[in-house]
Design an enzyme around this catalytic site. Structure first.
Site: not given
Length: 459
Positions: A187, A317, A323, A330
């Site tokens: 969870h 980015s 970053k 992805e």
């Protein structure tokens, strides 16, 4: 531009002299200017393979003269070598039987055969696209057979080898990370300890099982309805044609294709392809799960889970310097989503078998081959550009284990669930470890404390 004139039952059309396709292809190009997407060359080559095998069968049956049959085979061979890839431009959104593509291949082979025999393109007295190249066949049995052949060849030649490599690299990582203890999560909340190796072994098993499912689902694709012609009755073909042609296809591909035991089903139904597509959909689900897990475990690098570090491939980015994003996972989740959507499309298309014929076969062919292609490519990218370079952040993993309230779980056997839960809540409220609270309360001896709350004993 120089043109030649070709004629069919609807009249004459001018065709650029350098084009190998003929009048029916030219009409299809006018009628189906829809997406700009043509059927994959793998599919065109599967249709060509059928034409080559058919010419061999018809020559053996004495239905084609040896000289003409050999020329058709040679023309088909040139297509298989990639010499005329630009001659198959018909849109996938065409007639649902794929007749336009079947005729496209027939015409290119016929016109090249004319040249090989010393004639000119379009001279149907030398080689006719219907009477000779399409002898004993119909679009209705050629196109479903080509779907099966192309899917099998691409799966065995591209997808499964890439998946086997992906499985191996995941197994290697499972071994490498077998001594990295970490907290499990259910969870998305802290659970009992495990190892990073256990997590990666799960991913490896998912890929192994996906390979097995794909292998099993290929069984239905080995059946070809050649010999059924228009609706499965075999009209206008020799009774031996189907089996002889399929035997030749098997020889050319080194894959044991067989004739469908019910040719009517082979033309009217695409259930075997839908079933195979389902195995690709399941693989997509596995890739989605693995890729999302990698994103979660890599999240950070300072304010997320950060139990692993993925290879840095590119700046992440345009506004935040330094970053770095998990670009391969992805990419993988987008591939998976695409495959899931295409499977739904194939399901709809597969259900569109109206009476004796399915009429969404070009769409099925395009989707199934595209699914195989992108799944194979993303498996390769995950392997070489992502998983091979993963590094375990061992101290971060161990630190999470020490601070997890889930370490209280084995204590429940000693003092009961409720009292153990109280200790867990107290540890959280006082910002202490479970081990510190248990030691303070003197519930266990030093030896029991080290044994019961040792995370390695919980795995």
């Amino acid at each position: 531009m120089t043109y030649r004139t070709e004629k069919d039952s609807l009249g004459e059309l001018k065709i650029e002299i350098d084009k190998y396709y003929g009048v029916q292809t030219a009409r299809a190009l006018k009628n189906f200017n829809i997406s700009g997407m043509a059927l994959p060359i793998d599919f065109i080559r599967a249709v060509t393979l059928i034409k080559m095998a058919a010419a061999t069968a018809n020559t053996k049956l004495g239905l084609l003269e040896n000289k003409l049959g050999d020329a058709i085979i040679n023309a088909a061979s040139e297509i298989l070598e990639g010499k005329y890839d630009d001659q198959f431009p018909i849109d996938i959104y065409q007639t649902g039987s794929g007749t336009s593509t079947n005729m496209n291949v027939n015409e290119v082979i016929a016109n090249r055969t004319c040249e090989l025999l010393g004639g000119n393109k379009g001279d149907k007295t030398i080689c006719h696209p219907n009477d000779h190249v399409n002898m004993g066949q119909s679009s209705n049995d050629v196109i479903p057979s080509a779907i099966h052949i192309s899917a099998v060849l691409k799966t065995k030649g591209l997808l499964i080898p890439q998946l086997e490599k992906l499985q191996k690299v995941l197994e290697d990582k499972a071994e490498e990370f077998s001594d990295v203890i970490k907290i499990g999560r259910t969870h998305l909340m802290d659970a009992t300890p495990t190892t990073l190796g256990n997590e990666f072994s799960s991913y490896a098993k998912q890929i192994e099982l996906s390979i097995n499912r794909i292998d099993q689902s290929l069984e239905g694709l080995y059946e070809l309805p050649l010999g059924g012609t228009a609706i499965g009755t075999g009209i206008n073909t020799d009774k031996q044609f189907g089996e002889l042609t399929i035997k030749e296809i098997s020889s050319l591909t080194n894959i044991s294709f067989v004739q469908s035991d019910n040719l009517f089903e082979g033309l009217a139904s695409k259930d075997a392809v839908v079933f195979f597509s389902g195995s690709l959909n399941t693989l997509a689900c596995a890739i989605m799960k693995i890729a999302n897990d990698l994103r979660l475990l890599n999240s950070g690098p300072r304010c997320g889970i950060s139990e692993i570090t993925l290879p840095a491939l590119q700046p992440g980015s345009s506004i935040m310097p330094g970053k770095v994003n998990p670009v391969i996972p992805e990419s993988a989740i987008q591939v998976a989503a695409t495959v899931m959507g295409m499977h739904q499309t194939i399901s709809i298309a597969g259900s569109s078998g109206n009476l004796e014929l399915n009429v969404m076969m070009p769409l099925i062919a395009y989707n199934i081959l595209f699914m195989i292609e992108i799944l194979a490519n993303i498996a390769s990218h995950l392997n070489y550009k992502c998983i091979k370079g993963i590094v375990a952040n061992r101290e971060k993993c161990l630190n999470y284990v020490e601070w997890s309230m889930a370490l209280v779980t084995p204590l429940a056997k000693k003092i009961g669930y409720d009292k153990a839960a109280e200790i867990a809540h107290e540890a959280f409220e006082k910002n202490k470890t479970v081990k510190e609270i248990v030691a303070q309360k003197g519930i266990l001896s030093t030896e029991e404390l080290e044994d019961i709350l040792n995370p390695w004993n919980m795995i």
